[in-house]
Design an enzyme around this catalytic site. Structure first.
Site, short mmCIF file in Angstrom:
data_model
loop_
_atom_site.label_atom_id
_atom_site.label_comp_id
_atom_site.label_asym_id
_atom_site.label_seq_id
_atom_site.Cartn_x
_atom_site.Cartn_y
_atom_site.Cartn_z
CB ILE A 12 3.24 4.22 -11.29
CG1 ILE A 12 4.69 4.24 -11.78
CG2 ILE A 12 2.43 5.34 -11.93
CD1 ILE A 12 5.47 5.48 -11.42
CD GLU A 13 -1.66 6.44 -4.90
OE1 GLU A 13 -2.75 6.67 -4.34
OE2 GLU A 13 -0.55 6.70 -4.36
#
Length: 225
Positions: free
Chosen positions: A215-216
């Site tokens: 997850i960014e």
């Protein structure tokens, strides 16, 4: 695309996936220029259009070898397909224009653990729809959740937990995002670091969800205010 020789036999216009292509129903003569206006004359053995011979008993005349029906030689079918695509794309523009993403499906090991993580860590809203199906809503989008072994049809060919790499945009300064992630006990894998987003430069921080999806979370604006 140019005109075909009159002696090559009858031709017809086929629509293949929205692409127009002239395909010959009979075998062309050796050395004939099927694509008028091309820089060189294609030999029958080099021209993938020659495989569209619907009469296997008719001599192909290419080096004295009989022509094969179209579906008996996958290599020739692929060559033909690539040629048609290449020719058709010269002046082809898709009439379809995508303007956004509505939702995507996350395949997870545990819907309970996933909803708890995303709601607490990223403030997503847990919603229920169509009976007892679960989704995570944020902005104008959502993640629909499929639990392994309990997927809904239709589904991905190989639904797998932990295979996603997502970039989420937030207006919350990354310094506050990082602070909250630490409070939640989430390990920061990388960042803050500059990356290239869809419409410009972003600053990002990376971590993983319970299924190890990457997850960014990113800002488009500078957090230095």
């Amino acid at each position: 695309m140019g005109k075909y020789s009159r002696k090559e036999g009858r031709s017809r216009l086929l629509r293949i996936g929205g692409l127009h292509s002239i395909l010959h129903e009979t075998t062309a003569r050796p050395g004939s220029d099927l694509l008028r206006g091309s820089s060189s004359v294609l030999k029958p053995s080099q021209n993938p259009i020659l495989i569209l011979n619907h009469n296997p008993n008719q001599a192909a005349t290419a080096r004295g070898v009989r022509s094969q029906p179209v579906f008996k030689n996958p290599g020739r079918v692929i060559a033909l397909y690539n040629t048609l695509i290449r020719l058709s794309q010269r002046n082809f523009t898709s009439p379809v224009q995508i303007k956004g993403l509505d939702h995507l499906v996350l395949t997870v090991k545990s819907i309970e653990n996933t909803t708890a993580f995303y709601s607490r860590t990223l403030g997503m809203q847990v919603i229920t729809f169509k009976g007892n199906r679960k989704a995570l809503a944020f902005g104008d989008q959502k993640f629909n959740l499929h639990e392994i072994g309990k997927e809904f049809e239709p589904k991905a060919h190989k639904p797998t937990a932990g295979s996603m790499d997502l970039c989420l945009i937030t207006d919350t300064p990354l310094s506050k995002v990082i602070e909250h992630l630490k409070i939640c006990g989430v390990h920061i894998e990388e960042g803050p670091i500059e990356r290239t987003g869809a419409v410009g430069v972003i600053k990002s921080v990376y971590f993983r969800d319970p299924d190890n999806n990457l997850i960014e979370v990113s800002n488009y604006h500078s957090e230095e205010q």
